[in-house]
Scaffold this motif. Structure first.
Motif, PDB file in Angstrom:
ATOM      1  N   ALA A  25      43.710  43.624  30.946  1.00  0.00           N
ATOM      2  CA  ALA A  25      45.118  43.782  31.323  1.00  0.00           C
ATOM      3  C   ALA A  25      45.317  43.778  32.833  1.00  0.00           C
ATOM      4  CB  ALA A  25      45.689  45.065  30.716  1.00  0.00           C
ATOM      5  N   ASP A  26      44.473  44.480  33.582  1.00  0.00           N
ATOM      6  CA  ASP A  26      44.693  44.563  35.026  1.00  0.00           C
ATOM      7  C   ASP A  26      44.556  43.202  35.708  1.00  0.00           C
ATOM      8  OD1 ASP A  26      41.902  44.683  34.528  1.00  0.00           O
ATOM      9  OD2 ASP A  26      41.539  45.729  36.434  1.00  0.00           O
ATOM     10  N   GLU A  27      43.631  42.365  35.249  1.00  0.00           N
ATOM     11  CA  GLU A  27      43.494  41.027  35.830  1.00  0.00           C
ATOM     12  C   GLU A  27      44.686  40.148  35.470  1.00  0.00           C
ATOM     13  OE1 GLU A  27      39.889  38.885  35.136  1.00  0.00           O
ATOM     14  OE2 GLU A  27      38.648  40.403  36.107  1.00  0.00           O
ATOM     15  N   HIS A  28      45.091  40.167  34.200  1.00  0.00           N
ATOM     16  CA  HIS A  28      46.238  39.377  33.750  1.00  0.00           C
ATOM     17  C   HIS A  28      47.488  39.780  34.543  1.00  0.00           C
ATOM     18  CE1 HIS A  28      48.574  37.117  30.683  1.00  0.00           C
ATOM     19  NE2 HIS A  28      49.486  38.049  30.903  1.00  0.00           N
ATOM     20  N   GLU A  29      47.705  41.076  34.674  1.00  0.00           N
ATOM     21  CA  GLU A  29      48.890  41.585  35.360  1.00  0.00           C
ATOM     22  C   GLU A  29      48.815  41.383  36.868  1.00  0.00           C
ATOM     23  OE1 GLU A  29      49.144  45.510  33.654  1.00  0.00           O
ATOM     24  OE2 GLU A  29      49.627  44.650  31.693  1.00  0.00           O
ATOM     25  N   ARG A  30      47.608  41.256  37.408  1.00  0.00           N
ATOM     26  CA  ARG A  30      47.456  40.912  38.830  1.00  0.00           C
ATOM     27  C   ARG A  30      48.069  39.529  39.089  1.00  0.00           C
ATOM     28  NH1 ARG A  30      41.624  39.896  41.835  1.00  0.00           N
ATOM     29  NH2 ARG A  30      42.483  38.857  43.660  1.00  0.00           N
ATOM     30  N   VAL A  31      47.889  38.619  38.141  1.00  0.00           N
ATOM     31  CA  VAL A  31      48.427  37.270  38.278  1.00  0.00           C
ATOM     32  C   VAL A  31      49.933  37.239  38.006  1.00  0.00           C
ATOM     33  CG1 VAL A  31      48.322  34.894  37.429  1.00  0.00           C
ATOM     34  CG2 VAL A  31      46.214  36.220  37.705  1.00  0.00           C
ATOM     35  N   GLU A  61      42.777  29.749  36.079  1.00  0.00           N
ATOM     36  CA  GLU A  61      41.938  30.511  36.993  1.00  0.00           C
ATOM     37  C   GLU A  61      42.618  30.543  38.350  1.00  0.00           C
ATOM     38  OE1 GLU A  61      37.559  30.347  39.079  1.00  0.00           O
ATOM     39  OE2 GLU A  61      37.869  29.234  37.219  1.00  0.00           O
ATOM     40  N   VAL A  62      42.999  31.731  38.767  1.00  0.00           N
ATOM     41  CA  VAL A  62      43.752  31.898  40.005  1.00  0.00           C
ATOM     42  C   VAL A  62      42.894  32.503  41.098  1.00  0.00           C
ATOM     43  CG1 VAL A  62      45.778  33.001  41.019  1.00  0.00           C
ATOM     44  CG2 VAL A  62      45.896  32.113  38.699  1.00  0.00           C
ATOM     45  N   PHE A  63      41.928  33.363  40.741  1.00  0.00           N
ATOM     46  CA  PHE A  63      41.097  34.003  41.763  1.00  0.00           C
ATOM     47  C   PHE A  63      39.637  34.028  41.318  1.00  0.00           C
ATOM     48  CE2 PHE A  63      42.907  37.371  39.112  1.00  0.00           C
ATOM     49  CZ  PHE A  63      41.784  38.088  38.730  1.00  0.00           C
ATOM     50  N   ASP A  64      38.739  34.076  42.297  1.00  0.00           N
ATOM     51  CA  ASP A  64      37.298  34.121  42.022  1.00  0.00           C
ATOM     52  C   ASP A  64      36.949  35.367  41.218  1.00  0.00           C
ATOM     53  OD1 ASP A  64      36.804  31.767  43.391  1.00  0.00           O
ATOM     54  OD2 ASP A  64      36.376  32.784  45.285  1.00  0.00           O
ATOM     55  N   GLY A  65      36.060  35.195  40.254  1.00  0.00           N
ATOM     56  CA  GLY A  65      35.609  36.320  39.449  1.00  0.00           C
ATOM     57  C   GLY A  65      36.506  36.634  38.268  1.00  0.00           C
ATOM     58  N   GLN A  66      37.592  35.914  38.126  1.00  0.00           N
ATOM     59  CA  GLN A  66      38.526  36.138  37.015  1.00  0.00           C
ATOM     60  C   GLN A  66      37.811  35.865  35.692  1.00  0.00           C
ATOM     61  OE1 GLN A  66      42.173  34.009  37.684  1.00  0.00           O
ATOM     62  NE2 GLN A  66      42.704  34.020  35.518  1.00  0.00           N
ATOM     63  N   ARG A  67      38.073  36.658  34.693  1.00  0.00           N
ATOM     64  CA  ARG A  67      37.360  36.599  33.418  1.00  0.00           C
ATOM     65  C   ARG A  67      37.945  35.532  32.484  1.00  0.00           C
ATOM     66  NH1 ARG A  67      34.328  41.141  31.651  1.00  0.00           N
ATOM     67  NH2 ARG A  67      35.318  40.901  29.618  1.00  0.00           N
ATOM     68  N   THR A  68      37.900  34.276  32.938  1.00  0.00           N
ATOM     69  CA  THR A  68      38.453  33.188  32.138  1.00  0.00           C
ATOM     70  C   THR A  68      37.598  32.890  30.904  1.00  0.00           C
ATOM     71  OG1 THR A  68      37.394  31.581  33.596  1.00  0.00           O
ATOM     72  CG2 THR A  68      39.692  32.127  34.065  1.00  0.00           C
ATOM     73  N   ALA A  69      36.282  32.932  31.045  1.00  0.00           N
ATOM     74  CA  ALA A  69      35.411  32.664  29.886  1.00  0.00           C
ATOM     75  C   ALA A  69      35.615  33.717  28.807  1.00  0.00           C
ATOM     76  CB  ALA A  69      33.946  32.621  30.328  1.00  0.00           C
TER      77      ALA A  69
END
Length: 185
Positions: A25-31, A61-69
């Protein structure tokens, strides 16, 4: 999402598409910049799968390290069969301003995305080209209106159709995985 929307989405000629940024959630909401957007997006994906509504999900994928996989694996586990992963057009801390020259040239030809707020655009990649609102204006008025005609006329057309780019085919418009449909940049 409201119950009446799900009834509309169940129409056989309707398909849905959404973006998803992470399984966290925190990564998704960061975007998205919106608290609670991960839970809402995920709940709507689950609901679409439960109702057997065709759904395409784009992971950007917007930022490095994002958990896209991990996001892709989660979506596949939820039953989503059309999952595309792409990189956002962000560089050196600036977002490039989109233009009609960036599009494949087949926008406004037999398809039109309708955003959750009702905004109608000629292409999912051309969201910056707002031509009207299905909720307030109605689709017939949007498609017969001058903003739609003017916007469609501003989109540069390729002189020769590109083999393999089939935006009019239901659920086959897949720019992220079809080189023939790549935006023109």
């Amino acid at each position: 999402m409201k119950l009446e929307h799900w009834a509309l989405f169940a129409h056989p000629k309707v398909s849905l598409a959404t973006s998803y940024y992470s399984d966290l959630a925190d990564e998704h909401e960061r975007v998205t910049g919106r608290k609670g957007s991960h839970a809402a997006t995920r709940a709507n994906i689950v609901q679409a799968m439960h109702r057997h509504i065709p759904l395409q999900v784009g992971i950007v994928e917007v930022f490095d390290g994002q958990r896209t996989a991990q996001a892709r694996e989660e979506l596949l586990a939820l039953g989503v069969r059309s999952v595309n992963v792409d990189r956002g057009s962000v560089g050196r801390g600036e977002v490039r301003v989109p233009s009609t020259a960036d599009l494949c040239g087949r926008c406004a030809k037999g398809r039109a995305p309708v955003m959750s707020d009702g905004t109608v655009t000629p292409c999912v990649l051309g969201r910056f080209l707002r031509t009207g609102n299905a909720k307030t204006d109605g689709l017939a008025n949007v498609f017969s209106g001058q903003p739609w005609a003017d916007t469609a006329a501003r989109i540069p057309r390729r002189p020769v159709p590109t083999a393999g780019c089939t935006p009019a085919d239901s659920n086959d418009c897949d720019p992220a995985n079809t080189p023939a449909c790549d935006p023109a940049y």
